[in-house]
Design a protein around this motif. Structure first.
Motif, mmCIF file in Angstrom:
data_model
loop_
_atom_site.group_PDB
_atom_site.id
_atom_site.type_symbol
_atom_site.label_atom_id
_atom_site.label_comp_id
_atom_site.label_asym_id
_atom_site.label_seq_id
_atom_site.Cartn_x
_atom_site.Cartn_y
_atom_site.Cartn_z
ATOM 1 N N ILE A 175 -2.275 5.887 -1.705
ATOM 2 C CA ILE A 175 -3.753 6.916 -1.069
ATOM 3 C C ILE A 175 -2.126 8.609 -1.000
ATOM 4 N N LEU A 189 1.387 -1.097 -0.150
ATOM 5 C CA LEU A 189 -0.008 -0.385 -0.045
ATOM 6 C C LEU A 189 0.728 0.916 -0.063
ATOM 7 N N LYS A 214 -4.015 0.935 -5.064
ATOM 8 C CA LYS A 214 -3.943 2.174 -5.502
ATOM 9 C C LYS A 214 -3.691 3.313 -4.864
ATOM 10 N N TYR A 257 -8.874 -2.728 2.440
ATOM 11 C CA TYR A 257 -8.777 -3.746 0.927
ATOM 12 C C TYR A 257 -6.971 -4.169 1.025
ATOM 13 N N GLN A 292 -9.541 1.680 1.757
ATOM 14 C CA GLN A 292 -7.989 1.198 1.520
ATOM 15 C C GLN A 292 -7.129 0.795 1.868
#
Length: 186
Positions: free
Chosen positions: A137, A104, A135, A167, A164
């Motif tokens: 942040i 992440l 994705k 996920y 997020q």
């Protein structure tokens, strides 16, 4: 218990990105994850700037990352990209240190114009280490209060960040479950 390594790319002692990373680490601990925080400040500048692959500290960090079930990497935006000191650390890590690992990416910055720094700078360099990038942040400095227990003060950004993180948790749990079923995948 699944293990998560959180890497801070901030050279500052009390940065916004580091406070957000610590907060995320706390949320992960509440979800019963083992969390280890690593900072670029943990590595001597001599090892970083001479590219000392054989440094005991670098080897220990690489081992933590390789054994982790998931990794969160955070950095403030400097000149439109992640910190140079984070790049120095990444450069001396093994090429496939993040192989098949959910990652992440998180960045903080002073301007909305740096929103794509996650996509165009941090995620590509993590991909070279074979990361399974999420994705990511991006949080504006004005949306963070370093003094608060919950440093993300914008409600919508906090919800998006938690989404997020959820996920990320699901992906880590799925990856761990898959690795348990088929040991050679991890």
């Amino acid at each position: 218990m699944s293990s998560i390594v959180i890497i801070s790319g901030s050279p500052s002692e009390f940065s916004r990105s580091e406070q957000v990373l610590k907060y995320l680490g706390g949320l992960l601990k509440k979800e019963h994850f083992s969390v280890t925080h690593v900072s670029v400040k943990d590595v001597s500048y001599e090892d970083l700037f001479t590219g000392n692959f054989n440094s005991p500290t670098v080897k220990q960090i690489a081992s933590l990352i390789e054994e982790a079930d998931g990794v969160i990497v955070g950095s403030p935006v400097y000149k439109g990209a992640y910190s140079g000191v984070l790049k120095a650390l990444i450069d001396i890590l093994p090429q496939d240190v993040l192989k098949h690992t959910p990652v992440l990416p998180l960045m903080t910055g002073g301007s909305p114009s740096h929103l794509l720094a996650v996509e165009y700078t941090l995620k590509p360099v993590l991909a070279t280490l074979k990361a399974h990038n999420l994705k990511g942040i991006y949080i504006l400095d004005e949306q963070i209060d370093k003094q608060n227990a919950i440093p993300i003060i914008d409600v919508e950004v906090l919800q998006r960040t938690k989404k997020q993180l959820d996920y990320f948790i699901q992906l880590v749990n799925h990856t761990v479950g898959s690795a348990a079923a088929i040991p050679y995948q991890r």
